[in-house]
Design an enzyme around this catalytic site. Structure first.
Site, PDB file in Angstrom:
ATOM      1  N   PHE A 162       0.841  -1.189   0.000  1.00  0.00           N
ATOM      2  CA  PHE A 162       0.000   0.000   0.000  1.00  0.00           C
ATOM      3  C   PHE A 162       0.875   1.238   0.000  1.00  0.00           C
ATOM      4  O   PHE A 162       2.057   1.197   0.352  1.00  0.00           O
ATOM      5  CB  PHE A 162      -0.938   0.016   1.215  1.00  0.00           C
ATOM      6  N   CYS A 163       0.272   2.364  -0.422  1.00  0.00           N
ATOM      7  CA  CYS A 163       0.936   3.662  -0.408  1.00  0.00           C
ATOM      8  C   CYS A 163      -0.141   4.730  -0.281  1.00  0.00           C
ATOM      9  O   CYS A 163      -1.313   4.409  -0.079  1.00  0.00           O
ATOM     10  CB  CYS A 163       1.795   3.866  -1.656  1.00  0.00           C
ATOM     11  N   THR A 164       0.219   5.986  -0.396  1.00  0.00           N
ATOM     12  CA  THR A 164      -0.722   7.071  -0.111  1.00  0.00           C
ATOM     13  C   THR A 164      -1.934   7.055  -1.027  1.00  0.00           C
ATOM     14  O   THR A 164      -3.074   7.012  -0.578  1.00  0.00           O
ATOM     15  CB  THR A 164      -0.015   8.431  -0.211  1.00  0.00           C
ATOM     16  N   ILE A 223      -4.086   4.524   0.692  1.00  0.00           N
ATOM     17  CA  ILE A 223      -4.514   4.802   2.065  1.00  0.00           C
ATOM     18  C   ILE A 223      -5.657   5.807   2.083  1.00  0.00           C
ATOM     19  O   ILE A 223      -6.600   5.683   2.878  1.00  0.00           O
ATOM     20  CB  ILE A 223      -3.332   5.339   2.895  1.00  0.00           C
ATOM     21  N   CYS A 225       2.494   1.952  -5.579  1.00  0.00           N
ATOM     22  CA  CYS A 225       2.228   0.515  -5.610  1.00  0.00           C
ATOM     23  C   CYS A 225       2.068  -0.012  -7.027  1.00  0.00           C
ATOM     24  O   CYS A 225       2.333  -1.187  -7.296  1.00  0.00           O
ATOM     25  CB  CYS A 225       0.977   0.198  -4.799  1.00  0.00           C
TER      26      CYS A 225
END
Length: 250
Positions: free
Chosen positions: A179-181, A208, A186
């Site tokens: 996961f990433c912001t 996220i 990703c």
């Protein structure tokens, strides 16, 4: 005045990206938008803020206008709000990559991992055979992350290759959930791991921010705040704006 903030990206072939810079700047300026947009041969990545009408007009132009000619028909979009303008100016930048990894084998336009909707994310990361991987920089992870996630301890996304070479093994790590912001890192990371022989690679669709927007706090496995690259600094559940602390939009 409340401002609308749009974060967006799409991997798409833009061989004319240099010629798109000034026309895009003119559109954004006319609509009164501020923020940052990156253009590269592989696509577009940006966050812009303004009034609701201006943001809506920009999204319409990107997706269906003449400037990009229908090439941005699958934009990944996320909306949030800000109590004050979260950017100081408008910047349209030309880059080699819209998210820098430095490996041509990672081509999200050709192959990426399996998208996981926020509603299904908790079950995936709760499984004992899932390695949960935070692909963000160390200072972002320090502000908040998912329970049990591995922090790669990197200073920039370009170091992800070194981390994976040292710590990830396709024979051992059969299922990876990353996961990433907002999802863009990703896309690159999952494409890279698949090119290196990893069998099952999943990533949180919309990142996220989409999770915090849609998953009730009572059911959330997120802990802390999510760093964002504007003067709001960080967002919490429900994309609530942090009430203290400001930073520049560099």
């Amino acid at each position: 005045m409340a401002y609308k903030v749009a974060a967006f990206y799409q991997f798409a072939a833009l061989p004319d990206f240099r010629e798109l810079r000034e026309p895009l700047r003119a559109v954004c300026a006319t609509l009164g938008l501020k923020g940052s947009v990156l253009l590269a041969h592989e696509g577009i990545n940006g966050t812009l803020a303004g009034d609701g009408q201006g943001v809506a007009a920009l999204v319409e132009e990107l997706a269906r206008g003449t400037l990009f000619g229908g090439r941005l028909d699958h934009l990944e979009l996320k909306y949030s709000t800000a109590g004050t303008m979260p950017f100081r100016r408008l910047k349209i930048r030309l880059k080699r990559e819209i998210v820098t990894l430095g490996d041509t084998s990672a081509d999200p336009a050709r192959r990426v991992g399996t998208y996981v909707d926020p509603a299904d994310w908790n079950d995936l990361i709760a499984a004992s055979d899932t390695l949960v991987l935070d692909t963000r920089n160390a200072f972002e992870v320090a502000m908040g992350t998912f329970e049990g996630a591995v922090d790669p301890g990197i200073r920039s996304f370009g170091q992800f290759k070194e981390f994976s070479a040292r710590h990830l093994d396709p024979r051992k790590h059969r299922r990876i959930a990353m996961f990433c912001t907002g999802g863009i890192r990703c896309e690159k990371a999952s494409a890279y791991l698949l090119s290196r022989g990893f069998a099952e690679v999943y990533h949180l669709k919309g990142g996220i921010l989409k999770y915090l927007e849609g998953v009730p706090e009572a059911k959330s496995r997120w802990r802390g705040e999510c760093f964002v690259f504007d003067e709001r600094v960080a967002l919490g559940h429900g994309l609530r704006e942090r009430t203290t602390g400001r930073q520049s939009d560099e």
